[in-house]
Scaffold this motif. Structure first.
Motif, mmCIF file in Angstrom:
data_model
loop_
_atom_site.group_PDB
_atom_site.id
_atom_site.type_symbol
_atom_site.label_atom_id
_atom_site.label_comp_id
_atom_site.label_asym_id
_atom_site.label_seq_id
_atom_site.Cartn_x
_atom_site.Cartn_y
_atom_site.Cartn_z
ATOM 1 N N LYS A 47 9.533 6.295 -57.371
ATOM 2 C CA LYS A 47 10.342 7.279 -58.100
ATOM 3 C C LYS A 47 10.924 8.330 -57.162
ATOM 4 O O LYS A 47 10.354 8.663 -56.121
ATOM 5 N N ASP A 48 12.066 8.872 -57.564
ATOM 6 C CA ASP A 48 12.722 9.913 -56.776
ATOM 7 C C ASP A 48 11.813 11.120 -56.554
ATOM 8 O O ASP A 48 11.834 11.724 -55.483
ATOM 9 N N VAL A 49 11.010 11.474 -57.555
ATOM 10 C CA VAL A 49 10.138 12.634 -57.425
ATOM 11 C C VAL A 49 9.190 12.461 -56.240
ATOM 12 O O VAL A 49 8.932 13.412 -55.496
ATOM 13 N N SER A 50 8.676 11.265 -56.028
ATOM 14 C CA SER A 50 7.790 11.000 -54.899
ATOM 15 C C SER A 50 8.522 11.188 -53.579
ATOM 16 O O SER A 50 7.989 11.795 -52.633
ATOM 17 N N LYS A 51 9.731 10.694 -53.523
ATOM 18 C CA LYS A 51 10.528 10.829 -52.298
ATOM 19 C C LYS A 51 10.860 12.294 -52.032
ATOM 20 O O LYS A 51 10.831 12.754 -50.885
ATOM 21 N N GLN A 52 11.158 13.047 -53.080
ATOM 22 C CA GLN A 52 11.458 14.470 -52.926
ATOM 23 C C GLN A 52 10.230 15.238 -52.432
ATOM 24 O O GLN A 52 10.338 16.091 -51.539
ATOM 25 N N ILE A 53 9.066 14.930 -52.975
ATOM 26 C CA ILE A 53 7.840 15.605 -52.552
ATOM 27 C C ILE A 53 7.505 15.254 -51.103
ATOM 28 O O ILE A 53 7.008 16.102 -50.357
ATOM 29 N N SER A 54 7.785 14.034 -50.692
ATOM 30 C CA SER A 54 7.487 13.666 -49.299
ATOM 31 C C SER A 54 8.352 14.459 -48.322
ATOM 32 O O SER A 54 7.907 14.772 -47.221
ATOM 33 N N LEU A 55 9.564 14.815 -48.727
ATOM 34 C CA LEU A 55 10.443 15.613 -47.869
ATOM 35 C C LEU A 55 10.123 17.101 -47.924
ATOM 36 O O LEU A 55 10.286 17.813 -46.938
ATOM 37 N N ASN A 56 9.697 17.571 -49.100
ATOM 38 C CA ASN A 56 9.319 18.975 -49.267
ATOM 39 C C ASN A 56 8.210 19.028 -50.310
ATOM 40 O O ASN A 56 8.477 18.925 -51.504
ATOM 41 N N PRO A 57 6.972 19.204 -49.881
ATOM 42 C CA PRO A 57 5.847 19.146 -50.811
ATOM 43 C C PRO A 57 5.667 20.400 -51.676
ATOM 44 O O PRO A 57 4.744 20.440 -52.488
ATOM 45 N N LYS A 58 6.535 21.388 -51.529
ATOM 46 C CA LYS A 58 6.437 22.564 -52.395
ATOM 47 C C LYS A 58 6.969 22.203 -53.779
ATOM 48 O O LYS A 58 8.089 21.723 -53.914
ATOM 49 N N ASP A 67 2.911 31.367 -77.658
ATOM 50 C CA ASP A 67 3.576 32.614 -77.283
ATOM 51 C C ASP A 67 3.406 32.954 -75.803
ATOM 52 O O ASP A 67 3.661 34.079 -75.384
ATOM 53 N N ASN A 68 2.953 31.980 -74.998
ATOM 54 C CA ASN A 68 2.842 32.237 -73.566
ATOM 55 C C ASN A 68 3.226 30.993 -72.773
ATOM 56 O O ASN A 68 3.412 29.926 -73.326
ATOM 57 N N TRP A 69 3.346 31.174 -71.485
ATOM 58 C CA TRP A 69 3.758 30.082 -70.613
ATOM 59 C C TRP A 69 2.988 30.172 -69.307
ATOM 60 O O TRP A 69 2.402 31.200 -68.973
ATOM 61 N N ILE A 70 3.021 29.075 -68.576
ATOM 62 C CA ILE A 70 2.374 29.013 -67.275
ATOM 63 C C ILE A 70 3.374 28.514 -66.251
ATOM 64 O O ILE A 70 4.210 27.656 -66.555
ATOM 65 N N ARG A 71 3.307 29.112 -65.082
ATOM 66 C CA ARG A 71 4.059 28.622 -63.923
ATOM 67 C C ARG A 71 3.062 28.449 -62.794
ATOM 68 O O ARG A 71 2.213 29.314 -62.575
ATOM 69 N N ILE A 72 3.169 27.340 -62.097
ATOM 70 C CA ILE A 72 2.256 27.039 -61.000
ATOM 71 C C ILE A 72 3.078 26.696 -59.765
ATOM 72 O O ILE A 72 3.891 25.768 -59.809
ATOM 73 N N GLN A 73 2.860 27.440 -58.709
ATOM 74 C CA GLN A 73 3.450 27.123 -57.407
ATOM 75 C C GLN A 73 2.362 26.450 -56.594
ATOM 76 O O GLN A 73 1.218 26.906 -56.592
ATOM 77 N N ALA A 74 2.693 25.374 -55.886
ATOM 78 C CA ALA A 74 1.668 24.677 -55.106
ATOM 79 C C ALA A 74 2.310 23.776 -54.062
ATOM 80 O O ALA A 74 3.508 23.505 -54.108
ATOM 81 N N ILE A 75 1.460 23.312 -53.178
ATOM 82 C CA ILE A 75 1.810 22.264 -52.237
ATOM 83 C C ILE A 75 1.173 20.984 -52.788
ATOM 84 O O ILE A 75 -0.034 20.947 -53.051
ATOM 85 N N ALA A 76 1.974 19.941 -52.970
ATOM 86 C CA ALA A 76 1.468 18.653 -53.464
ATOM 87 C C ALA A 76 1.047 17.800 -52.275
ATOM 88 O O ALA A 76 1.867 17.501 -51.406
ATOM 89 N N VAL A 77 -0.221 17.440 -52.239
ATOM 90 C CA VAL A 77 -0.777 16.681 -51.122
ATOM 91 C C VAL A 77 -1.164 15.289 -51.605
ATOM 92 O O VAL A 77 -1.944 15.144 -52.554
ATOM 93 N N VAL A 78 -0.633 14.277 -50.949
ATOM 94 C CA VAL A 78 -0.919 12.892 -51.310
ATOM 95 C C VAL A 78 -2.369 12.553 -50.982
ATOM 96 O O VAL A 78 -2.881 12.903 -49.918
ATOM 97 N N ASP A 79 -3.026 11.873 -51.908
ATOM 98 C CA ASP A 79 -4.371 11.345 -51.702
ATOM 99 C C ASP A 79 -4.289 9.847 -51.960
ATOM 100 O O ASP A 79 -4.170 9.412 -53.102
ATOM 101 N N ASP A 80 -4.314 9.058 -50.900
ATOM 102 C CA ASP A 80 -4.151 7.607 -51.022
ATOM 103 C C ASP A 80 -5.447 6.858 -51.297
ATOM 104 O O ASP A 80 -5.447 5.624 -51.349
ATOM 105 N N ARG A 81 -6.529 7.563 -51.499
ATOM 106 C CA ARG A 81 -7.800 6.886 -51.743
ATOM 107 C C ARG A 81 -7.800 6.173 -53.103
ATOM 108 O O ARG A 81 -7.328 6.715 -54.102
ATOM 109 N N VAL A 82 -8.337 4.989 -53.112
ATOM 110 C CA VAL A 82 -8.450 4.201 -54.335
ATOM 111 C C VAL A 82 -9.252 4.969 -55.379
ATOM 112 O O VAL A 82 -8.931 4.953 -56.569
#
Length: 130
Positions: A47-58, A67-82
Motif C-alpha cells: 500500500k501507498d501508506v507503507s511506502k510513504q511511512i518508509s520515506l518519512n516515518p512521522k 464531544d472530544n478528539w484525540i491527536r497522536i504524533q509519533a514515529i512509526a517503526v516497522v517490526d518485522d518479527r512474525v
C-alpha cells in the motif's frame, strides 16, 4: 498508553496522516494493538501508506469520540518479527483472510516518541506521552 489504546479501540476507526512529497495523505485505519508494551498499527507493504511511512516515518493519527478528539504524533517503526504480526492478526481475525504473519506483505509498526492529546471545546487538553 493504555488510555490511548482504549480511546482508539472505542472509536473503531481513526484517521492516519502521512505525506507524499509535498502533499498530505489521510486515510481511515482500524487496527490498534498493544504488544510487548508498545502500541501497534497494521497495514500492507504493497500500500501507498507503507511506502510513504518508509520515506518519512512521522505520522499523525486523529479520531473523534462524542464531544472530544484525540491527536497522536509519533514515529512509526516497522517490526518485522512474525510474533508481532501474529499478535496483531490474532487481535483482528478478519484480517487473516488477506494477511499472514509469514507473508511478504503484512506490516506492523509501533508508535515511538508518541505524544497524544485528548481535547474538547470544554476544557484543558490532556497530554499523554509514551
Amino acid at each position: 498508553m493504555q488510555e490511548v489504546y482504549d480511546y482508539l479501540k472505542k472509536c473503531g476507526t481513526y484517521f492516519l496522516a502521512t505525506e507524499e512529497g509535498d502533499q498530505p495523505r489521510v486515510r481511515p485505519f482500524g487496527t490498534i494493538d498493544i504488544f510487548e508494551g508498545k502500541l501497534y498499527i497494521q497495514t500492507g507493504k504493497s500500500k501507498d501508506v507503507s511506502k510513504q511511512i518508509s520515506l518519512n516515518p512521522k505520522i499523525e493519527i486523529c479520531a473523534f469520540l462524542g464531544d472530544n478528539w484525540i491527536r497522536i504524533q509519533a514515529i512509526a517503526v516497522v517490526d518485522d518479527r512474525v510474533e508481532a504480526k501474529q499478535h496483531m492478526l490474532d487481535a483482528y481475525p478478519s484480517l487473516q483472510a488477506r494477511y499472514s504473519a509469514n507473508d511478504d506483505n503484512t506490516q506492523v509498526l509501533y508508535l515511538k516518541d508518541a505524544v497524544a492529546t485528548i481535547a474538547s471545546f470544554a476544557g484543558e487538553p490532556k497530554v499523554i506521552k509514551f
